[in-house]
Design a protein around this motif. Structure first.
Motif, PDB file in Angstrom:
ATOM      1  N   SER A  10      -3.693  12.011   8.991  1.00  0.00           N
ATOM      2  CA  SER A  10      -3.605  10.852   8.096  1.00  0.00           C
ATOM      3  C   SER A  10      -2.609   9.822   8.602  1.00  0.00           C
ATOM      4  O   SER A  10      -2.592   8.692   8.119  1.00  0.00           O
ATOM      5  N   PHE A  11      -1.767  10.183   9.578  1.00  0.00           N
ATOM      6  CA  PHE A  11      -0.824   9.223  10.137  1.00  0.00           C
ATOM      7  C   PHE A  11      -1.274   8.703  11.499  1.00  0.00           C
ATOM      8  O   PHE A  11      -0.531   7.999  12.166  1.00  0.00           O
ATOM      9  N   GLN A  12      -2.494   9.074  11.930  1.00  0.00           N
ATOM     10  CA  GLN A  12      -3.041   8.411  13.096  1.00  0.00           C
ATOM     11  C   GLN A  12      -3.444   6.989  12.677  1.00  0.00           C
ATOM     12  O   GLN A  12      -3.536   6.684  11.481  1.00  0.00           O
ATOM     13  N   SER A  13      -3.707   6.140  13.657  1.00  0.00           N
ATOM     14  CA  SER A  13      -3.950   4.726  13.313  1.00  0.00           C
ATOM     15  C   SER A  13      -5.199   4.548  12.460  1.00  0.00           C
ATOM     16  O   SER A  13      -5.323   3.556  11.735  1.00  0.00           O
ATOM     17  N   THR A  14      -6.124   5.514  12.511  1.00  0.00           N
ATOM     18  CA  THR A  14      -7.330   5.413  11.680  1.00  0.00           C
ATOM     19  C   THR A  14      -7.156   6.142  10.347  1.00  0.00           C
ATOM     20  O   THR A  14      -8.075   6.174   9.534  1.00  0.00           O
ATOM     21  N   GLY A  15      -5.993   6.732  10.114  1.00  0.00           N
ATOM     22  CA  GLY A  15      -5.752   7.515   8.900  1.00  0.00           C
ATOM     23  C   GLY A  15      -5.310   6.660   7.719  1.00  0.00           C
ATOM     24  O   GLY A  15      -5.253   5.433   7.798  1.00  0.00           O
ATOM     25  N   GLN A  16      -5.000   7.365   6.656  1.00  0.00           N
ATOM     26  CA  GLN A  16      -4.787   6.672   5.380  1.00  0.00           C
ATOM     27  C   GLN A  16      -3.333   6.555   4.952  1.00  0.00           C
ATOM     28  O   GLN A  16      -3.006   5.741   4.097  1.00  0.00           O
ATOM     29  N   SER A  17      -2.446   7.386   5.530  1.00  0.00           N
ATOM     30  CA  SER A  17      -1.126   7.510   4.913  1.00  0.00           C
ATOM     31  C   SER A  17      -0.211   6.315   5.117  1.00  0.00           C
ATOM     32  O   SER A  17       0.749   6.150   4.376  1.00  0.00           O
ATOM     33  N   ASN A  18      -0.485   5.493   6.125  1.00  0.00           N
ATOM     34  CA  ASN A  18       0.429   4.382   6.365  1.00  0.00           C
ATOM     35  C   ASN A  18      -0.056   3.094   5.712  1.00  0.00           C
ATOM     36  O   ASN A  18       0.395   2.010   6.076  1.00  0.00           O
ATOM     37  N   GLY A  19      -0.938   3.225   4.751  1.00  0.00           N
ATOM     38  CA  GLY A  19      -1.447   2.040   4.074  1.00  0.00           C
ATOM     39  C   GLY A  19      -0.890   1.872   2.676  1.00  0.00           C
ATOM     40  O   GLY A  19      -1.513   1.255   1.821  1.00  0.00           O
ATOM     41  N   PHE A  20       0.321   2.386   2.457  1.00  0.00           N
ATOM     42  CA  PHE A  20       0.849   2.364   1.087  1.00  0.00           C
ATOM     43  C   PHE A  20       1.268   0.983   0.621  1.00  0.00           C
ATOM     44  O   PHE A  20       1.607   0.792  -0.527  1.00  0.00           O
ATOM     45  N   LYS A  21       1.221  -0.009   1.513  1.00  0.00           N
ATOM     46  CA  LYS A  21       1.575  -1.372   1.094  1.00  0.00           C
ATOM     47  C   LYS A  21       0.578  -1.920   0.067  1.00  0.00           C
ATOM     48  O   LYS A  21       0.843  -2.929  -0.582  1.00  0.00           O
ATOM     49  N   ILE A  22      -0.583  -1.273  -0.047  1.00  0.00           N
ATOM     50  CA  ILE A  22      -1.587  -1.779  -0.980  1.00  0.00           C
ATOM     51  C   ILE A  22      -1.029  -1.898  -2.393  1.00  0.00           C
ATOM     52  O   ILE A  22      -1.330  -2.830  -3.128  1.00  0.00           O
ATOM     53  N   GLU A  23      -0.164  -0.931  -2.757  1.00  0.00           N
ATOM     54  CA  GLU A  23       0.431  -0.989  -4.091  1.00  0.00           C
ATOM     55  C   GLU A  23       1.438  -2.138  -4.177  1.00  0.00           C
ATOM     56  O   GLU A  23       1.647  -2.708  -5.239  1.00  0.00           O
ATOM     57  N   MET A  24       2.069  -2.446  -3.048  1.00  0.00           N
ATOM     58  CA  MET A  24       2.981  -3.587  -3.010  1.00  0.00           C
ATOM     59  C   MET A  24       2.191  -4.878  -3.230  1.00  0.00           C
ATOM     60  O   MET A  24       2.588  -5.745  -4.021  1.00  0.00           O
ATOM     61  N   LEU A  25       1.064  -4.995  -2.542  1.00  0.00           N
ATOM     62  CA  LEU A  25       0.261  -6.204  -2.676  1.00  0.00           C
ATOM     63  C   LEU A  25      -0.411  -6.286  -4.047  1.00  0.00           C
ATOM     64  O   LEU A  25      -0.814  -7.350  -4.483  1.00  0.00           O
ATOM     65  N   ALA A  26      -0.536  -5.141  -4.710  1.00  0.00           N
ATOM     66  CA  ALA A  26      -1.079  -5.145  -6.074  1.00  0.00           C
ATOM     67  C   ALA A  26       0.027  -5.456  -7.090  1.00  0.00           C
ATOM     68  O   ALA A  26      -0.244  -5.559  -8.280  1.00  0.00           O
ATOM     69  N   GLY A  27       1.260  -5.578  -6.617  1.00  0.00           N
ATOM     70  CA  GLY A  27       2.345  -5.993  -7.512  1.00  0.00           C
ATOM     71  C   GLY A  27       3.110  -4.866  -8.156  1.00  0.00           C
ATOM     72  O   GLY A  27       3.944  -5.101  -9.033  1.00  0.00           O
ATOM     73  N   SER A  28       2.853  -3.620  -7.733  1.00  0.00           N
ATOM     74  CA  SER A  28       3.525  -2.504  -8.384  1.00  0.00           C
ATOM     75  C   SER A  28       4.967  -2.336  -7.905  1.00  0.00           C
ATOM     76  O   SER A  28       5.782  -1.760  -8.615  1.00  0.00           O
TER      77      SER A  28
END
Lengths: 387, 442
Positions: free
Chosen positions: A156-174
């Protein structure tokens, strides 16, 4: 006539973004990009010779006789897999290993990065060249990034994985992060600036194309726990700050968490477009890093109470399954790779070097109790007290 | 013989009970345009429904590059190409979180359906389908909820914490719609169910006492009693419907009972069960068993899976690496396409029934939507949605509209207005809007 025209142009031309952004020696930024600073994928470095980490079902299936049996229905096989994973995820004393990872032994299937002779994002935190340090872009050894060492063999921490995409919550304003620089005399060279690194109390403002908007106004988090004040310097357009403890908010599966960073420092460059891009690095207590990234043991619900156990436990186990790791595996690996804050009694390190890459754009930072839409939701009588 | 009307039926008595025999829907009951009953001018009823699929879309395979009427349907919309004139594609509308933590697959769906984002399942009910049902439902069922993915799940809420339960098996749905209590509208005879007659008479007695009690108490208690008796009135209404001969229905054929089928999340079973349930629902709409429905093709955290594979559509959104050549997750894209194939099946079922001068779909407003846009990041910006059907001429279709990050409550507001609700604004905080999507309204 012509002379007058030329004179007016010469007055207007030198204006830059910095002239617009600096207000009485103060510059503000809101973080618009944020992720862990990591190294290349395992396939590229060969640093995971024994493969990638496995989740509980993948570990179970390695056992003799675990594969799907003849005449075993698909549904029964799936149930057997789930039951086996639950058993493997339960300590001998019956505790759930995601909520009690210390109750489990180190997981031999949780693979971590071997060697260090390659380039990894980050900066030198301790001024030493240790065997476990990685190289920087300039080829020098000294990059302290033991978090990458821990997660670099997780799929999940490879470049195609999911774990390093946690900024989505930042961009959602959380959650969000703001920087405030004051006593700035020269944006390119200034031997002393004051810097505040704070949690953002307001949701980030986005354009219709969902790109963070420059020059929006944000309030610093009013809690002293979520702001760190330090000093720094700007040399040839590169800002470097002195260590300070900071703490940010995080959100996972609607649960609120905290992301602390001890001895945090910025090393970032000002760009011509007004953005500030670079590294925010420091050390994260292992227990806190485990909680914010993996176990959610101390996660809070929106009502300020500890989130229900089923939600914390279910989220941690679910994440471990889909992201491909075991909770106790990552917990023990974090301690094994920890490199700071030795325990006074045992001498065992309790914090791990953690680096984030970020971009920030100009913003106006204010220090008030925010009146954002977010706070309105909290205060609105119509929506009750469950916020 | 007296002049015939749609309400005409032959009166008589059966075992002491008054009964009537209905007449089939004759052309003489319709006006020249075929859109309304000639005698009363009353339009053919307009029905409302929602159709939900989980885990969003692959934007580059779903969102047309062009807006307006002359748009090209990307690959994942190709299955519904033949319905382009009966569809309005709505892309780029956002659930605005206002800092509320995003509960994956929940916050987006309820934000769209209630106008208020919530971080959990404490829904700020009611969902808009309930508001619409309260306004238009004068049928045997206030609404019908269906889930074809083998789980008891519904996103229709009257109160927080109490979803309207869905039927998950085609056979159970058949029995509910056409089993006990169903009166075939085109039967030559009508016999009131003695059980309903007994209940009705009991309630009549209650009604007298209720009215006396209402006169005796103060205003505050009267208000409380009124709220309490609302449920009683709903029951009375249902009984009253059961004790009247149903209005005859054009071209109605009672469907056969489906066979017992595997009810699970394996994709071929889900698609088959969905096809059967869509057909049953279409017949129920045709013969006015309900005017409102909510179909859940797949749960918002989609549990669909291929045969022999334990990973579900949802887990794949988190597990599957992005294919570097495609630029998206290959397996996730396959499931996203299956959702659009199912949507085509649903449209086939609704549009396949002639009604008036068009089809049943022409007299429906169906809002199809997902819970998120890009599932792997749980993004609630740009949740894909589309409207099918003309709502009896109230809705304009045949185009793609880009929302440009407008609050998605504009869709909810517009469909409520199209269904005749007197609502001027809808949603909370950043989601509050009074901006009707005027392009949709005729």
């Amino acid at each position: 006539m012509n002379k007058t025209f030329i004179f007016i142009l010469s007055l207007c031309a030198p204006l830059t973004w910095a002239d617009a952004a600096i207000q009485n020696g103060t510059l503000g930024f809101v973080v618009s990009e944020f992720a862990y600073a990591l190294g290349p994928d395992a396939e590229e470095t060969g640093a995971c010779p024994d493969g990638l980490a496995r989740n509980l079902q993948e570990i179970y299936i390695l056992e003799s006789g675990a594969k799907r049996r003849q005449n075993e229905s698909e549904a029964k096989f799936e149930k057997r897999l789930q039951a086996a994973a639950k058993a493997l995820g339960t300590a001998e004393n019956g505790q759930d290993l995601c909520q009690n990872p210390e109750a489990g032994s180190p997981d031999p299937y949780f693979k971590t990065v071997q060697g260090s002779g390659f380039v990894v994002e980050g900066i030198d935190l301790d001024g030493k060249n240790s065997p476990e340090d990685f190289n920087d872009q300039a080829g020098s050894n000294g990059v302290d990034n033991q978090f990458y060492r821990t997660v670099g063999c997780s799929r999940s921490f490879q470049s195609t994985g999911q774990s390093n995409g946690f900024k989505i919550e930042m961009l959602a304003g959380s959650w969000g992060i703001v920087f405030e620089l004051s006593n700035v005399d020269d944006i390119y060279n200034d031997e002393h600036v004051d810097v505040t690194i704070s949690a953002n109390a307001d949701p980030i403002q986005l354009s219709a194309a969902r790109v963070p908007l420059a020059f929006a106004t944000y309030a610093k988090d009013q809690s002293a726990d979520f702001r760190g004040s330090t000093t720094g310097r700007i040399v040839a357009g590169v800002l470097t700050t002195d260590p300070v403890d900071v703490r940010f908010h995080s959100v996972v599966n609607s649960m609120k968490l905290e992301r602390p960073l001890l001895d945090a420092r910025l090393q970032a460059s000002f760009s011509d477009d007004g953005s500030l891009t670079g590294i925010l690095a420091g050390y994260t207590p292992v227990e806190a890093l485990y909680d914010v990234q993996y176990g959610y043991r101390n996660a809070m619900a929106v009502d300020g109470q500890l989130a229900p156990l089923a939600l914390r436990q279910g989220s941690a186990n679910g994440a471990a399954h889909v992201l491909g790791h075991t909770c106790h595996g990552v917990y023990h690996a974090l301690y094994k790779n920890a490199d700071a804050r030795p325990d006074p009694q045992t001498g065992k390190f309790t914090a791990i070097s953690t680096q984030y890459r970020f971009s920030a754009i100009p913003a106006f930072i204010v220090d008030i109790e925010t009146e954002s839409a977010n706070s309105g939701l909290k205060q609105s009588r119509e929506y009750g007290s469950d916020y | 013989m007296a002049k015939l009307s749609r309400r005409s039926f032959l009166r008589g008595s059966l075992q002491g009970a008054m009964v009537g025999m209905g007449l089939p829907l004759l052309n003489c009951f319709l006006n020249d345009s075929g859109k309304a009953m000639a005698a009363t001018g009353q339009r053919i009823p307009v029905r409302f429904g929602t159709w939900i699929w989980g885990c969003g879309h692959i934007p580059e395979l779903w969102v047309p590059e062009q807006t307006g009427r002359e748009y090209v349907m990307p690959a994942h919309l190709q299955p519904i190409e033949r319905y382009r004139e009966k569809l309005a594609l709505l892309s780029g509308f956002d659930v605005k979180l206002d800092g509320v933590p995003n509960k994956p697959h929940v916050t987006g769906c309820f934000g769209l359906r209630t106008g208020i984002p919530v971080p959990d399942r404490q829904v700020k009910a009611p969902t808009f389908d309930v508001l619409i049902a309260d306004a238009i439902a004068d049928t045997r069922f206030r609404s019908v909820e269906v889930c074809s993915a083998g789980i008891q799940r519904s996103y229709s809420y009257r109160d927080a914490g109490s979803p309207n339960p869905s039927e998950t098996s085609p056979l159970a749905l058949y029995q509910r719609l056409f089993g006990e209590g169903f009166q075939n509208p085109n039967n030559a005879t009508f016999t009131p169910d003695p059980n309903y007659m007994v209940h009705k008479s009991v309630l009549s007695a209650v009604q007298e006492e209720r009215q006396a009690l209402m006169r005796a108490v103060g205003a505050e208690d009267r208000q409380r009693l009124d709220e309490y008796f609302t449920s009683v009135r709903e029951l009375e209404q249902k009984l009253a419907l059961q004790l009247q001969p149903p209005a005859p229905v054009q071209n109605f054929l009672l469907p056969n009972s489906p066979n017992e089928a595997a009810v699970d999340s394996e994709i071929s079973n889900v698609l088959e069960n969905h096809r059967i349930m869509a057909g049953l629902l279409a017949r129920a709409l045709q013969c006015n068993q309900t005017k409102v429905f909510n179909v859940l093709f797949s749960d918002t955290a989609s549990n669909l899976r291929r045969p022999g594979v334990s990973s579900t559509h949802h887990t794949l959104t988190h597990e599957e690496p992005v294919d570097p050549k495609l630029g998206h997750q290959r397996e996730v894209a396959w499931f996203a396409q299956q959702s659009m194939l199912a949507w085509r099946d649903f449209l086939d079922a609704i549009d396949g029934i002639p009604e008036g001068d068009g089809t049943l779909l022409d007299n429906c407003l169906v809002l199809a939507h997902s819970d998120c846009s890009i599932a792997k990041s749980h993004a609630v910006e740009g949740i894909p949605a589309m409207i099918a059907g003309a709502a009896g001429g109230r809705i304009r279709t045949g185009f793609h509209l880009a929302g440009n990050a407008d609050p998605i409550t504009r869709i909810g507001l517009t469909v409520q207005q199209a269904m005749g609700l007197p609502v001027a604004s809808w949603g909370g905080l950043s989601m509050e809007t009074n901006r009707t999507i005027t392009e949709l309204l005729v």
